[in-house]
Design a protein around this motif. Structure first.
Motif, mmCIF file in Angstrom:
data_model
loop_
_atom_site.group_PDB
_atom_site.id
_atom_site.type_symbol
_atom_site.label_atom_id
_atom_site.label_comp_id
_atom_site.label_asym_id
_atom_site.label_seq_id
_atom_site.Cartn_x
_atom_site.Cartn_y
_atom_site.Cartn_z
ATOM 1 N N THR A 297 0.799 -1.234 0.000
ATOM 2 C CA THR A 297 0.000 0.000 0.000
ATOM 3 C C THR A 297 0.826 1.275 0.000
ATOM 4 O O THR A 297 0.285 2.362 -0.202
ATOM 5 N N ARG A 298 2.126 1.154 0.289
ATOM 6 C CA ARG A 298 3.004 2.306 0.484
ATOM 7 C C ARG A 298 2.545 3.171 1.678
ATOM 8 O O ARG A 298 2.788 4.373 1.716
ATOM 9 N N LEU A 299 1.946 2.538 2.660
ATOM 10 C CA LEU A 299 1.603 3.209 3.903
ATOM 11 C C LEU A 299 2.678 2.904 4.946
ATOM 12 O O LEU A 299 3.087 1.758 5.115
ATOM 13 N N LEU A 300 3.119 3.948 5.655
ATOM 14 C CA LEU A 300 4.081 3.818 6.741
ATOM 15 C C LEU A 300 3.377 4.081 8.061
ATOM 16 O O LEU A 300 2.634 5.056 8.189
ATOM 17 N N CYS A 301 3.622 3.226 9.043
ATOM 18 C CA CYS A 301 3.046 3.470 10.362
ATOM 19 C C CYS A 301 4.047 3.029 11.424
ATOM 20 O O CYS A 301 5.084 2.448 11.119
ATOM 21 N N GLU A 302 3.733 3.305 12.676
ATOM 22 C CA GLU A 302 4.626 2.946 13.760
ATOM 23 C C GLU A 302 4.335 1.526 14.248
ATOM 24 O O GLU A 302 3.320 0.917 13.864
ATOM 25 N N PRO A 303 5.191 0.960 15.103
ATOM 26 C CA PRO A 303 4.984 -0.416 15.561
ATOM 27 C C PRO A 303 3.630 -0.668 16.218
ATOM 28 O O PRO A 303 3.042 -1.739 16.026
ATOM 29 N N GLY A 304 3.124 0.278 16.983
ATOM 30 C CA GLY A 304 1.821 0.071 17.608
ATOM 31 C C GLY A 304 0.726 -0.153 16.588
ATOM 32 O O GLY A 304 -0.155 -1.007 16.768
ATOM 33 N N ALA A 305 0.741 0.613 15.501
ATOM 34 C CA ALA A 305 -0.259 0.453 14.452
ATOM 35 C C ALA A 305 -0.079 -0.865 13.719
ATOM 36 O O ALA A 305 -1.059 -1.562 13.406
ATOM 37 N N ALA A 306 1.169 -1.226 13.436
ATOM 38 C CA ALA A 306 1.440 -2.495 12.759
ATOM 39 C C ALA A 306 1.043 -3.688 13.622
ATOM 40 O O ALA A 306 0.721 -4.762 13.101
ATOM 41 N N THR A 307 1.047 -3.507 14.939
ATOM 42 C CA THR A 307 0.636 -4.582 15.839
ATOM 43 C C THR A 307 -0.796 -5.009 15.555
ATOM 44 O O THR A 307 -1.114 -6.206 15.524
ATOM 45 N N ALA A 308 -1.683 -4.046 15.343
ATOM 46 C CA ALA A 308 -3.082 -4.378 15.053
ATOM 47 C C ALA A 308 -3.198 -5.165 13.754
ATOM 48 O O ALA A 308 -3.911 -6.164 13.664
ATOM 49 N N LEU A 309 -2.485 -4.725 12.721
ATOM 50 C CA LEU A 309 -2.520 -5.429 11.437
ATOM 51 C C LEU A 309 -1.929 -6.824 11.555
ATOM 52 O O LEU A 309 -2.370 -7.760 10.878
ATOM 53 N N ALA A 310 -0.947 -6.994 12.410
ATOM 54 C CA ALA A 310 -0.270 -8.284 12.549
ATOM 55 C C ALA A 310 -1.213 -9.399 12.969
ATOM 56 O O ALA A 310 -0.946 -10.579 12.703
ATOM 57 N N ALA A 311 -2.317 -9.059 13.604
ATOM 58 C CA ALA A 311 -3.295 -10.095 13.956
ATOM 59 C C ALA A 311 -3.828 -10.783 12.708
ATOM 60 O O ALA A 311 -4.137 -11.979 12.727
ATOM 61 N N LEU A 312 -3.916 -10.041 11.601
ATOM 62 C CA LEU A 312 -4.392 -10.605 10.339
ATOM 63 C C LEU A 312 -3.258 -11.255 9.551
ATOM 64 O O LEU A 312 -3.376 -12.388 9.077
ATOM 65 N N THR A 313 -2.154 -10.539 9.386
ATOM 66 C CA THR A 313 -1.069 -11.064 8.552
ATOM 67 C C THR A 313 -0.424 -12.310 9.170
ATOM 68 O O THR A 313 0.140 -13.137 8.453
ATOM 69 N N SER A 314 -0.522 -12.471 10.477
ATOM 70 C CA SER A 314 0.020 -13.655 11.147
ATOM 71 C C SER A 314 -0.946 -14.830 11.121
ATOM 72 O O SER A 314 -0.552 -15.969 11.390
ATOM 73 N N GLY A 315 -2.222 -14.548 10.827
ATOM 74 C CA GLY A 315 -3.245 -15.585 10.885
ATOM 75 C C GLY A 315 -3.834 -15.786 12.265
ATOM 76 O O GLY A 315 -4.682 -16.666 12.465
ATOM 77 N N ALA A 316 -3.413 -14.979 13.244
ATOM 78 C CA ALA A 316 -3.967 -15.117 14.598
ATOM 79 C C ALA A 316 -5.457 -14.794 14.635
ATOM 80 O O ALA A 316 -6.200 -15.351 15.451
ATOM 81 N N TYR A 317 -5.883 -13.880 13.770
ATOM 82 C CA TYR A 317 -7.312 -13.621 13.610
ATOM 83 C C TYR A 317 -7.672 -13.898 12.161
ATOM 84 O O TYR A 317 -7.110 -13.278 11.245
ATOM 85 N N ARG A 318 -8.577 -14.825 11.956
ATOM 86 C CA ARG A 318 -9.004 -15.190 10.615
ATOM 87 C C ARG A 318 -10.489 -14.861 10.471
ATOM 88 O O ARG A 318 -11.334 -15.480 11.109
ATOM 89 N N PRO A 319 -10.835 -13.867 9.658
ATOM 90 C CA PRO A 319 -12.245 -13.487 9.513
ATOM 91 C C PRO A 319 -13.079 -14.608 8.898
ATOM 92 O O PRO A 319 -12.582 -15.430 8.120
ATOM 93 N N GLU A 320 -14.338 -14.610 9.262
ATOM 94 C CA GLU A 320 -15.285 -15.510 8.621
ATOM 95 C C GLU A 320 -15.571 -15.001 7.201
ATOM 96 O O GLU A 320 -15.341 -13.822 6.901
ATOM 97 N N PRO A 321 -16.051 -15.865 6.323
ATOM 98 C CA PRO A 321 -16.431 -15.393 4.986
ATOM 99 C C PRO A 321 -17.425 -14.241 5.080
ATOM 100 O O PRO A 321 -18.362 -14.287 5.882
ATOM 101 N N TYR A 322 -17.185 -13.206 4.321
ATOM 102 C CA TYR A 322 -18.042 -12.021 4.231
ATOM 103 C C TYR A 322 -17.996 -11.135 5.488
ATOM 104 O O TYR A 322 -18.764 -10.179 5.587
ATOM 105 N N GLU A 323 -17.118 -11.435 6.431
ATOM 106 C CA GLU A 323 -16.942 -10.559 7.595
ATOM 107 C C GLU A 323 -16.191 -9.300 7.169
ATOM 108 O O GLU A 323 -15.120 -9.378 6.566
ATOM 109 N N ARG A 324 -16.774 -8.143 7.472
ATOM 110 C CA ARG A 324 -16.123 -6.879 7.124
ATOM 111 C C ARG A 324 -15.230 -6.455 8.287
ATOM 112 O O ARG A 324 -15.711 -6.138 9.373
ATOM 113 N N VAL A 325 -13.909 -6.472 8.015
ATOM 114 C CA VAL A 325 -12.915 -6.251 9.063
ATOM 115 C C VAL A 325 -12.146 -4.965 8.791
ATOM 116 O O VAL A 325 -11.709 -4.714 7.671
ATOM 117 N N ALA A 326 -11.980 -4.164 9.831
ATOM 118 C CA ALA A 326 -11.182 -2.942 9.740
ATOM 119 C C ALA A 326 -10.002 -3.021 10.695
ATOM 120 O O ALA A 326 -10.075 -3.657 11.752
#
Length: 310
Positions: free
Chosen positions: A266-295
């Motif tokens: 995305t070419r977005l830069l953020c600090e470690p705290g912000a990346a921590t939230a995203l890491a729940a998805l990129t690590s697979g620790a949180y896997r959305p259900e089909p059609y779940e709208r996740v922010a």
């Protein structure tokens, strides 16, 4: 408990002083996920984090004495309080525990007009010095996460998100002392699933949910500068225990990976705290259900631009 009407009032109060930050959708595959993600770009807020919301709400809803204001912070809260104080014509003193201090954030506090006082020892030791200073001088104490004005201000980001993103099911939020997630959960109630994300070195909320609110965490690791609350605030704890059902804890390595994927896709830069939230998805620790709208709330951007390189 904090009521949505308190948050709505805060939103009106602070509107002339903050940015209405954008939201964006990222298509499947862009950052290695096979589903779309929604981002709230709060790292583009004035001072570079959501903390400006709580800072302005404190200073605009409380009487500021001649001694000015005082805060304690790993950086983002201090920068926000310094900025708000300067904008409103007050002096500010910001206590920063040296153990979690980052030079980038210290520069920003000073640039916004704050006087920095570095403290030795633990975060708890710094908190004691900050409280002593407030009592001695009479300066208005602006707590980073455990007062109603702070939580109401931080909760205004959830109000904005709901206005921008229709049909949201889940939002992932990085947790420090609990002010942000407490305000967000107070606004959303049962309408949106609010998920807490922390690192192993900043697992204050997850540990509090297991062992009770009296625990203390000596923050360590890559996210300590922004998620380094040594305890969970009393008011956030009351809200979170009622409304937050999931608390994820991740190793630092997943935070680095998330930041790299965010930048590459995305070419977005953020600090470690912000990346921590995203890491729940990129690590697979949180896997959305089909059609779940996740922010994902990208809560701050105050870090060296190459912190995740390598």
């Amino acid at each position: 408990m904090l009521h949505p009407t308190d948050i709505a009032a805060a939103a009106t109060r602070i509107a002339p002083y903050i940015r209405h930050t954008p939201a964006m959708s990222v298509e499947p595959g862009a950052i290695g996920l096979d589903y779309p993600i929604l981002f709230k770009l709060e790292h583009t807020q004035v001072t570079g984090s959501f903390k400006a919301r709580g800072a302005f709400n404190n200073l605009l809803s409380r009487e500021v004495p001649g001694a000015g204001v005082v805060a304690i912070s790993g950086g983002n809260h201090g920068a926000a309080v310094a900025f708000a104080a300067t904008e409103l014509g007050h002096q500010s003193t910001i206590f920063v525990p040296a153990v979690i201090a980052k030079e980038e954030k210290l520069r920003r506090i000073r640039a916004f007009g704050g006087e920095v006082v570095l403290t030795e020892g633990s975060v708890a030791d710094g908190m004691a010095e900050y409280n002593e200073y407030a009592e001695k001088t009479g300066a208005l104490s602006v707590h980073p996460y455990d007062t109603a004005p702070t939580l109401a201000g931080q909760g205004t980001v959830a109000k904005e998100i709901e206005d921008q993103l229709d049909g949201l099911d889940t939002i992932l939020v990085a947790t420090g002392g609990g002010g942000l997630i407490g305000g967000i959960a107070a606004w959303f109630g049962d309408r949106v699933n609010v998920v807490s994300v922390e690192t192993e070195g900043t697992n204050t909320l997850a540990l509090s949910l297991k062992e009770g609110p009296d625990i203390e965490v000596a923050a360590t690791g890559i996210s300590a500068g922004s998620l380094g609350g040594h305890t969970i605030g009393t008011l956030p704890y009351e809200i979170v225990t009622e409304r937050v059902k999931t608390a994820i804890v991740l190793p630092d390595a997943e935070v680095f990976t998330a930041a790299r994927k965010l930048w590459e896709g995305t070419r977005l830069l953020c600090e470690p705290g912000a990346a921590t939230a995203l890491a729940a998805l990129t690590s697979g620790a949180y896997r959305p259900e089909p059609y779940e709208r996740v922010a994902v709330l990208l809560c701050g951007g105050n870090a060296e631009t190459d912190w995740f390189a390598g």
